[in-house]
Design a protein around this motif. Structure first.
Motif, mmCIF file in Angstrom:
data_model
loop_
_atom_site.group_PDB
_atom_site.id
_atom_site.type_symbol
_atom_site.label_atom_id
_atom_site.label_comp_id
_atom_site.label_asym_id
_atom_site.label_seq_id
_atom_site.Cartn_x
_atom_site.Cartn_y
_atom_site.Cartn_z
ATOM 1 N N TRP A 406 42.398 40.203 38.241
ATOM 2 C CA TRP A 406 42.128 39.822 36.847
ATOM 3 C C TRP A 406 43.463 39.708 36.137
ATOM 4 O O TRP A 406 44.283 40.624 36.197
ATOM 5 N N ARG A 407 43.676 38.596 35.492
ATOM 6 C CA ARG A 407 44.939 38.338 34.804
ATOM 7 C C ARG A 407 46.121 38.626 35.721
ATOM 8 O O ARG A 407 47.050 39.349 35.373
ATOM 9 N N HIS A 411 43.221 44.764 41.437
ATOM 10 C CA HIS A 411 42.608 46.080 41.279
ATOM 11 C C HIS A 411 41.783 46.374 42.527
ATOM 12 O O HIS A 411 40.945 45.562 42.910
ATOM 13 N N PHE A 450 35.469 48.800 34.840
ATOM 14 C CA PHE A 450 35.201 47.408 34.458
ATOM 15 C C PHE A 450 33.744 47.080 34.716
ATOM 16 O O PHE A 450 33.076 47.714 35.522
#
Lengths: 471, 256
Positions: A406-407, A411, A450
């Motif tokens: 993500w971005r 992770h 998340f």
């Protein structure tokens, strides 16, 4: 679509829309007949009182076009356009504008302008969408319209038709005495009204005058302190008037007329009807710096543009409850006044499994409707809108991902919960018939949590999104 | 001067200093002084025995994506849930999700959101809210808080008795001086693995960075439950209870 009302022991259509008309339906038809003609007819019950009230409101709204308007039940509005058409660029332009404006509000309208109310009615109901009848010409132009255009009851129209009178023009030559004996005075009266032989007065709606106060100055004012004082004085006077009328202001307009003839306005709305001069003047004073005094200001008027009835309330027996939300109204007004309408709001739950649809905004002081918030499923504190696409890798279709990016940051998923399946709401959008989302609540190696989902488009093709962040 | 006299004088001076430290506070409402966390270790470290109500508190989010401030928002939500009354939340985006607050015990019906267009508008809205004694708390999402506005907010909070929170979003300077009563940083920690697949309660590292009249401290806690209360992780608070629960779970897992 059609509107149905009970007439005796029959169900009769009272109004139909364009599609229904194209399918051959017409007002006056029985419901069984209509349903035999059109299979999937949408029906709405007639509410004569509501319709009448709305028509009266619409007539009042049409005061923007002319100072002289009146509702004409069941479906019309009279507008006396004497001497106002030039303000709108001519008669045809004015009618176009009215029809376009009503169209924007979702109302199909037809308009006609003529010498007499009778002729205007005839052409608006039996002519083109917009008809302009030049002065002095109602007689030759009315000739070809059906006799129903004369505002006659259906029984009379039917009787005339049986005798062979189909068009208005055919009635011109009939001796008047015979006609009066056979049909009563109504036909002649309507004909004379349409042709302008008989004057027909229109009784205008009286718009409730908004409560207004005005200050005129001998010498023009331009200092900010003077504006403030004028505003405060006007608010006090206006609040007296409001109290006498048992009303409270919801929308105030302060208009300032400069020496050079220009008018500037500032508005202030309130969340609850109020006639507290301190509160109201504070709302206005905050916006006074937007006024450019120019060469000076001669007249200041303050109008309670929208007001609601506000009766003196009996003090609450539980006087100890100081946290009663109504005490917040002044605060909310100040916030909304500065931030803008709609930027101060409360939240209300919506019965929907799709997360972004599960909340709606409500006015901050509206009483909670008692709907309960779901508490059994964990939801992220921050819900991203729109959800951000991520790259993710899962070993098996129904397993949480092993890792996701993500971005541009990777992770590794250490712990996860899911899937929680949410189905598309196909009754809202047909594209959602096949849409499903599988939500996973995951924790990465640093402990951050998340809310991811996998969107199943069709068998075998998936896309991953990050929809929220947990605390 | 005798010993007792000296002690009495010192006591009187301490009281005066305390009064000075707490600001003028004339119109202070008679609300309770502080809201305890309900965890002995934490409440002991705070000078008033909890979060001081009539004051401004700053919260930083220690996670690597601080511009969302999710952990800080949940932490504040849990405290606001335990206060009684309407909460004004001033923000710029609209990503605050109501159902999540309901899970923390903060019924969103108690919430009024003010969506501002700029930091200045948020500061203004917060000050308006903090001046209104009918509110329980005011939360503002800012990227930085300078000395002057913080002093205004702190004074407004002292006068009305409303609790103020500044939620720092973005890479805010953590040592910028201002007048807030306390400064916190909350960040995520890996949670205890469950013996079965799934995810347990989130774990936070909660740091008190600065506090008027108190010393910096740090704790490891488990995130808010459905009433907004934090808990100490089981293995830190009561090892035997944790191991018992663990063995029961593993038994259940083995049976299942």
């Amino acid at each position: 679509m059609a509107v149905v009302a009970a007439e005796g022991n029959r169900q009769v259509l009272t109004a139909v829309n364009e599609e229904a008309e194209a399918a051959g339906l017409a007002p006056g038809m029985t419901l069984t007949h209509a349903q035999a003609l059109v299979r999937n007819l949408v029906l709405a019950p007639a509410e004569p009182l509501v319709e009448q009230r709305d028509l009266a409101r619409l007539a009042a709204a049409c005061l923007r076009y002319s100072p002289w308007t009146r509702a004409c039940p069941p479906d019309g509005i009279w507008i006396d356009a004497t001497g106002v058409a030039h303000l709108f660029g001519g008669e045809a332009a004015m009618l176009d504008r009215i029809v376009a404006r009503l169209g924007k509000a979702g109302l199909a309208a037809r308009a006609a302008i003529a010498d007499t109310p009778g002729a205007a009615w005839a052409f608006s109901h039996h002519g083109k969408t917009v008809s302009v009848i030049p002065p002095g010409l109602p007689a030759p132009m009315l000739k070809d319209l059906p006799v129903a255009a004369l505002r006659l009851p259906p029984a009379t129209v039917e009787a005339l038709r049986r005798l062979g009178f189909g068009r208005v023009g055919e009635l011109y030559e009939v001796p008047r005495g015979t006609m009066a004996r056979r049909f009563g005075p109504e036909v002649l009266e309507r004909l004379d009204q349409a042709l302008g032989h008989l004057f027909e007065p229109l009784d205008p709606v009286a718009p409730p005058p908004p409560i207004q106060r005005r200050l005129a100055f001998a010498e023009p004012i331009s200092q900010p302190e003077d504006f403030r004082r004028a505003t405060e004085d006007l608010t006090v006077l206006l609040c007296h008037d409001l109290e006498a009328a048992g009303a409270g202001a919801r929308l105030l307009i302060l208009a300032v007329l400069g020496v050079d003839g220009g008018t500037q306005r500032i508005m202030a709305g309130t969340a609850q009807a109020s006639r507290d001069p301190l509160h109201l003047s504070r709302l206005l004073v905050e916006k006074l710096d937007r006024i450019d005094p120019g060469f000076g200001v001669e007249i200041v008027t303050l109008t309670a543009w929208r007001s609601e009835s506000l009766l003196p309330r009996q003090s609450d027996l539980h006087a100890g409850r100081e946290k009663e939300p109504s005490g917040l109204a002044p605060l909310i007004d100040r916030l909304a006044n500065r931030l803008g309408e709609g930027r101060v709001y409360g939240l209300a739950p919506v019965q929907s499994d799709v997360p972004e649809r599960s909340v709606r905004r409500r006015p901050p002081l509206a009483p909670a409707d008692g709907a309960d918030w779901p508490r059994d499923v964990p939801r992220p504190v921050r819900l991203l809108f729109p959800a951000e696409p991520i790259e993710a890798m899962a070993l098996l279709p129904d397993h949480p991902p092993m890792f996701f990016v993500w971005r541009r940051e990777r992770h590794v998923v250490k712990r996860a919960d899911g899937p929680e399946r949410v189905f598309g709401e196909w009754w809202r959008r047909p594209e959602e018939v096949r849409a499903t989302r599988d939500y996973f609540h995951v924790e990465d190696e640093a402990g951050a949590r998340f809310w991811l989902y996998r969107e199943g488009l069709s068998a075998g093709s998936y896309r991953w999104y990050l929809h929220g962040l947990f605390g | 001067m005798s010993v007792t006299d000296r002690q009495a004088a010192i006591e009187a001076l301490r009281l005066r200093v305390k009064g000075l430290e707490r600001g003028a506070g004339q119109g202070r409402s008679d609300r309770g002084e502080a809201l305890p966390f309900g965890i002995g270790q934490i409440d002991v470290a705070l000078p008033e025995g909890g979060m001081v109500r009539a004051a401004l508190h700053e919260v930083f989010d220690g996670n690597p994506y601080p511009n969302h401030g999710a952990v800080a928002a949940a932490w504040i939500g849990g405290i606001a849930a335990r206060l009684d009354g309407v909460v004004l939340w001033c923000l710029r985006g609209a990503e605050l999700h109501g159902p999540a607050l309901a899970c923390l015990g903060l019924n969103p019906a108690r919430l009024i959101l003010a969506q501002a267009r700029s930091e200045a508008e948020i500061l203004w809205s917060m000050e308006e809210g903090l001046r209104h004694p009918g509110l329980a708390a005011v939360v503002g999402e800012l990227t930085k808080l300078d000395l002057t506005p913080s002093r205004r907010l702190q004074l407004a909070a002292e006068t009305s008795g409303v609790t103020g929170f500044v939620l720092h979003r973005g890479d805010a300077e953590i040592d910028r001086p201002n007048a807030a009563m306390s400064r916190w940083r909350v960040s995520s920690l890996p949670s205890t693995p469950l013996p079965v697949p799934g995810i347990g309660r989130a774990r936070w590292h909660m740091e008190l960075l600065r506090c008027r009249g108190g010393k910096p401290a740090a704790w490891i806690v488990e995130s808010c439950d459905e009433t907004g209360h934090l808990h100490l992780p089981a293995e830190l608070a009561d090892r035997s209870a944790a191991s018992r629960a663990g063995s029961e779970r593993s038994k259940a897992a083995a049976a299942g």
